[in-house]
Enzyme design. Structure first.
Site, mmCIF file in Angstrom:
data_model
loop_
_atom_site.group_PDB
_atom_site.id
_atom_site.type_symbol
_atom_site.label_atom_id
_atom_site.label_comp_id
_atom_site.label_asym_id
_atom_site.label_seq_id
_atom_site.Cartn_x
_atom_site.Cartn_y
_atom_site.Cartn_z
ATOM 1 C CD GLU A 1 -1.806 -5.836 4.982
ATOM 2 O OE1 GLU A 1 -2.256 -4.190 5.282
ATOM 3 O OE2 GLU A 1 -0.590 -6.006 3.939
ATOM 4 C CB CYS B 1 -0.656 -0.052 1.178
ATOM 5 S SG CYS B 1 -2.196 1.523 0.891
ATOM 6 C CG HIS C 1 -4.238 -2.985 2.521
ATOM 7 N ND1 HIS C 1 -2.919 -2.601 3.827
ATOM 8 C CD2 HIS C 1 -4.966 -2.366 2.166
ATOM 9 C CE1 HIS C 1 -3.020 -0.888 3.485
ATOM 10 N NE2 HIS C 1 -4.596 -1.159 2.383
#
Length: 196
Positions: free
Chosen positions: A180, A78, A178
């Site tokens: 994650e 990001c 993202h």
């Protein structure tokens, strides 16, 4: 030594990265110490925030000078990805210059909200970071600025315009989305990165 160092700076989402690494059993440390980062096996550069504020935080610890010189595998997400580029329109910000592309803001288009928030697919893979991931898989985005398609683009997303979902140059890998919090796809990206 931990498998991964996570760069500590004035940007959010660090806990999400930690949780993602916990889920796959990877040891890590969170640091803004240049010596620790230089000695790390791999580095993750997370981020949720605003470009000029984040760059100011990096400059305070000399990380703006260090990061472009690092030689170990380096993964950004990001705002971390955007800061690796030359310049961002967000806050009229000079960035780190790893990738030779400028970050620009989405222009309003009917039926498209800004920021782009939610799931979108990625395609046109050109990186081993995506090994084992089927073409067209969905990942999670939340952003108003983007990197246009350039020579370092290794995966693409289309929202208002086609743009860079992932950039790669030498040891630097960077995801606009993202990873994650992108479910199984994001987890596989981390696993692929950790094999480098």
């Amino acid at each position: 030594m931990a498998d991964v160092s996570i760069i500590k700076y004035n940007a959010g989402n660090v806990m999400s990265v930690m949780y993602a690494l916990d889920r796959i059993g990877v040891s890590y440390n969170l640091t803004d110490d240049p010596e620790e980062l230089s000695a790390s096996k791999r580095i993750i550069f997370p981020g949720v925030g605003e470009a000029s504020t984040a760059m100011r935080s990096l400059r305070e610890n000399g990380l703006d000078k260090l990061i472009p010189t690092l030689k170990q595998p380096f993964l950004a997400t990001c705002i971390g990805m955007q800061l690796l580029c030359n310049y961002s329109e967000e806050g009229d910000t000079a960035c780190l210059g790893v990738f030779d592309v400028d970050i620009i803001k989405f222009q309003k288009k009917e039926d498209h909200k800004i920021p782009q928030t939610g799931w979108n697919n990625i395609f046109d893979y050109k990186s081993d970071l995506l090994k084992g991931i089927e073409e067209g898989q969905y990942v999670y985005y939340n952003h108003s600025f983007y990197a246009p398609i350039c020579e370092d683009t290794v995966a693409t997303t289309d929202y208002i315009v086609p743009y860079s979902a992932i950039l790669q140059k030498d040891n630097f890998y960077a995801c606009q989305f993202h990873s994650e919090i992108s479910g199984d796809v994001g987890e596989q990206i981390f696993r692929n990165f950790l094999k480098k």
